[in-house]
Write a protein that holds these residues in place. Structure first.
Motif, PDB file in Angstrom:
ATOM      1  N   SER A   1      64.580  26.773  36.143  1.00  0.00           N
ATOM      2  CA  SER A   1      65.311  27.768  35.552  1.00  0.00           C
ATOM      3  C   SER A   1      65.453  29.051  36.482  1.00  0.00           C
ATOM      4  N   ILE A   2      64.167  29.585  36.759  1.00  0.00           N
ATOM      5  CA  ILE A   2      64.219  30.833  37.723  1.00  0.00           C
ATOM      6  C   ILE A   2      64.986  30.697  38.959  1.00  0.00           C
ATOM      7  N   VAL A   3      64.772  29.500  39.621  1.00  0.00           N
ATOM      8  CA  VAL A   3      65.285  29.116  40.801  1.00  0.00           C
ATOM      9  C   VAL A   3      66.913  28.799  40.705  1.00  0.00           C
ATOM     10  N   LEU A   4      67.376  28.148  39.635  1.00  0.00           N
ATOM     11  CA  LEU A   4      68.717  28.002  39.441  1.00  0.00           C
ATOM     12  C   LEU A   4      69.400  29.266  38.938  1.00  0.00           C
ATOM     13  N   GLY A   5      68.623  30.264  38.452  1.00  0.00           N
ATOM     14  CA  GLY A   5      69.183  31.488  38.219  1.00  0.00           C
ATOM     15  C   GLY A   5      69.186  32.397  39.350  1.00  0.00           C
TER      16      GLY A   5
ATOM     17  N   VAL B   1      75.281  24.088  31.286  1.00  0.00           N
ATOM     18  CA  VAL B   1      75.089  22.706  31.158  1.00  0.00           C
ATOM     19  C   VAL B   1      74.253  21.938  32.402  1.00  0.00           C
ATOM     20  N   VAL B   2      74.673  22.645  33.366  1.00  0.00           N
ATOM     21  CA  VAL B   2      73.900  22.474  34.780  1.00  0.00           C
ATOM     22  C   VAL B   2      72.377  22.860  34.320  1.00  0.00           C
TER      23      VAL B   2
ATOM     24  N   PRO C   1      57.431  22.504  36.169  1.00  0.00           N
ATOM     25  CA  PRO C   1      57.659  23.484  34.995  1.00  0.00           C
ATOM     26  C   PRO C   1      59.166  23.653  34.776  1.00  0.00           C
ATOM     27  N   SER C   2      59.866  23.532  33.930  1.00  0.00           N
ATOM     28  CA  SER C   2      61.326  23.785  33.474  1.00  0.00           C
ATOM     29  C   SER C   2      61.529  25.254  33.613  1.00  0.00           C
ATOM     30  N   SER C   3      60.779  25.878  33.283  1.00  0.00           N
ATOM     31  CA  SER C   3      60.771  27.566  33.560  1.00  0.00           C
ATOM     32  C   SER C   3      61.004  27.927  35.125  1.00  0.00           C
TER      33      SER C   3
ATOM     34  N   VAL D   1      69.194  20.148  35.036  1.00  0.00           N
ATOM     35  CA  VAL D   1      68.271  20.634  35.976  1.00  0.00           C
ATOM     36  C   VAL D   1      66.857  20.729  35.205  1.00  0.00           C
ATOM     37  N   SER D   2      66.721  21.232  34.120  1.00  0.00           N
ATOM     38  CA  SER D   2      65.386  21.399  33.269  1.00  0.00           C
ATOM     39  C   SER D   2      64.876  19.989  33.014  1.00  0.00           C
TER      40      SER D   2
END
Length: 565
Positions: free
Chosen positions: A51-55, A31-32, A46-48, A36-37
């Motif tokens: 996503s990498i940073v959040l991961g 959900v988060v 870039p949403s990718s 964020v994306s």
């Protein structure tokens, strides 16, 4: 006996509790991640990358609480759960007319281009390794350079460009349709080519380089895998189309959506089970389902299918990049812990009786950084070496040549992503750590640096197409691709291609659509009802927003924007 049974029950209960906590964490994390994306895309990030940073943050948190299991990359989970929705939606939303009009160019970049990239990267890394550039001073190396096998495996897996990050950027900027479809086709098909090449190289082993005649068997195997994958996708699509015609599911739109999804997944699993390419089979199934099957389902299912598949694909894409970012931190932490143990062992001996294994481990760790930087540089240069000559070759038959500006954009579009990471994680070698590190370094650099540069580069090179001011934004298709009113552009056909296209359209109208597409409107009826041309896939049949659907006035007189018969 009772004590053993009680212990087993306690273990099962503990497993269920851990699994429940993991699922709760992952659900809220997704959900988060979506929020964020959306925020990142609004800021032209870039949403990718987001996503990498959040991961990575998830990986740090999991490591601190001792839950590294949440961030461990599982290749089977990726290949059989996260990848299929992305590939199927890509084929489902494809504009078949624009794709096949550029098919020769796409195949040129996807097959010879991937092979040439593998050769350039593999030869460069192998030559540098043989020259001792990556040695640790005590006879150790980051790879086995006694044979070109490992350098070429790395070259093959890192040649798989990522279709997710680049295409999301190009879609948001309304990139030139010709450029869009070439990069789209290359990124989807070259992933399959890279996977097949890694498998073939692994099967050939070192004997394949000692006896070059074995490469002939590899070429034959590659052709058989390609033909078999296309055949499995086509047969699965034909069988599913016959099932939709035999079984009346018009009153159950939910069942129809389920069947459309399962058709693709069955072809993917069947191809993987027969050692063919599941990506190619699934992509072919997605194209055929989007072109024929949707006309055999109810209006409700036809309207909901693009949005449902798009939602699943977006969720899977975000999860893949977050998964990769989380695993990146955990892998790095483990490597640093190993290096710290090696350094501690070396300090304990005070230089008197130094353990050779510990000394070699420390030396390889220091040379690994240089190896990663070297590989990232080679991958970027290989993209230039491959793209420019192939653009010149493709222009030999194209009526609309690939311009120098498009060639520059294609060079920057070579982002690496989850496919390369999954292949590297699955390499069976004692040097897998070095291969994974170099692959992750390439993915991070291309995603953050090239991904951030692509958008302003397209605008600077004037390779973006503005949406028509007469068409509201809400009427644009939500499926992956450029706006529907642009899909007819970017068609580059020679005389031979035009003849083949004409023959296929005749076959399509007279046989394929009536047999597999049920009640499909003819081309003449479609052109009379739609001045934009024939909707050749779901990407050109997205429903308009209810707020902007034009309603014909009661006056039977002709009105601008409406066609009366």
């Amino acid at each position: 006996m009772h004590q053993v049974r009680r212990t087993q029950d306690d273990d099962d209960e503990e497993i269920h509790e851990v699994l429940g906590v993991d699922l709760v964490v992952l659900s809220f994390f997704l959900v988060v991640l979506i929020a964020v994306s959306v925020s990142a895309e609004a800021r032209h990030i870039p949403s990718s990358a987001a996503s990498i940073v959040l991961g990575s943050l998830l990986g740090i948190a999991a490591h601190l609480v001792g839950a590294d299991r949440l961030a461990t990359f599982d290749e089977e989970l990726f290949l059989y759960l996260l990848l299929p929705p992305v590939i199927f939606e890509a084929g489902f939303s494809l504009s078949a007319r624009s794709f096949f009009s550029n098919l020769a160019t796409i195949l040129t970049f996807a097959i010879p281009g991937t092979m040439l990239s593998t050769f350039v990267i593999g030869c460069t890394v192998y030559t540098a390794g043989r020259a001792g550039w990556f040695g640790d001073g005590s006879g150790g190396d980051v790879l086995d350079f006694d044979s070109p096998l490992e350098p070429f495996i790395f070259g093959a897996l890192v040649s798989a460009t990522d279709p997710v990050a680049t295409l999301s950027i190009m879609q948001s900027t309304n990139a030139d349709p010709t450029l869009y479809h070439i990069i789209f086709g290359e990124s989807v098909l070259n992933d399959a080519v890279a996977i097949v090449m890694v498998r073939i190289l692994t099967k050939l082993g070192t004997d394949g380089f000692r006896h070059p005649i074995h490469f002939l068997g590899g070429v034959v195997q590659f052709l058989l895998v390609s033909i078999g994958s296309v055949g499995i996708g086509s047969i699965s699509s034909a069988a599913s189309a016959a099932l939709l015609k035999l079984v009346d599911t018009s009153h159950h739109p939910a069942y129809e959506l389920s069947l459309l999804s399962l058709f693709g997944y069955c072809s993917y699993c069947a191809a993987e089970a027969t050692d063919c390419s599941g990506i190619v089979a699934l992509f072919i199934t997605g194209v055929l389902v989007g072109r024929y099957h949707v006309f055999a389902v109810s209006d409700a299912a036809r309207a909901a299918a693009p949005l449902a598949f798009k939602a699943l694909a977006h969720l899977a894409e975000s999860a893949v990049f977050a998964y990769m970012g989380a695993n990146l931190f955990v892998t790095t932490s483990r490597r640093r812990a190993t290096d710290a143990d090696a350094d501690a062992d070396a300090d304990t001996h005070n230089g008197a009786d130094i353990d050779p294994a510990s000394s070699a481990a420390a030396g390889v760790s220091h040379s690994l950084t240089f190896f990663v930087v070297f590989c990232v540089t080679v991958v970027l240069l290989a993209r230039v070496v491959v793209v420019l000559p192939l653009c010149a070759v493709a222009n030999l038959w194209r009526s609309e040549p690939i311009s120098a500006r498009m060639s520059c954009a294609m060079i920057f579009a070579g982002l690496r992503g989850a496919i390369a990471f999954a292949l590297a994680s699955n390499v069976r070698s004692e040097h897998r750590q070095a291969i994974v590190a170099a692959t992750v370094g390439t993915v991070i650099f291309t995603t953050f640096v090239l991904g951030s540069v692509t958008r302003p580069l397209l605008q600077m090179l004037h390779l973006t197409v503005s949406s028509s001011p007469n068409v509201p934004t809400a009427t644009l298709p939500a499926a992956k691709g450029p706006p529907a009113q642009l899909l007819g552009q970017g068609l580059s056909t020679s005389r031979m291609t035009a003849r083949v296209s004409a023959c296929f359209e005749t076959l399509d109208e007279e046989l394929l659509k009536p047999v597999f597409g049920s009640a499909v409107p003819s081309r003449r009826e479609t052109r009379r009802a739609n001045t934009d041309g024939e909707p050749d896939s779901m990407s050109e049949m997205m429903p308009l927003s209810p707020a902007v659907v034009p309603v014909a006035p009661p006056d039977p007189a002709p009105t601008p924007g409406f066609v009366t018969t």
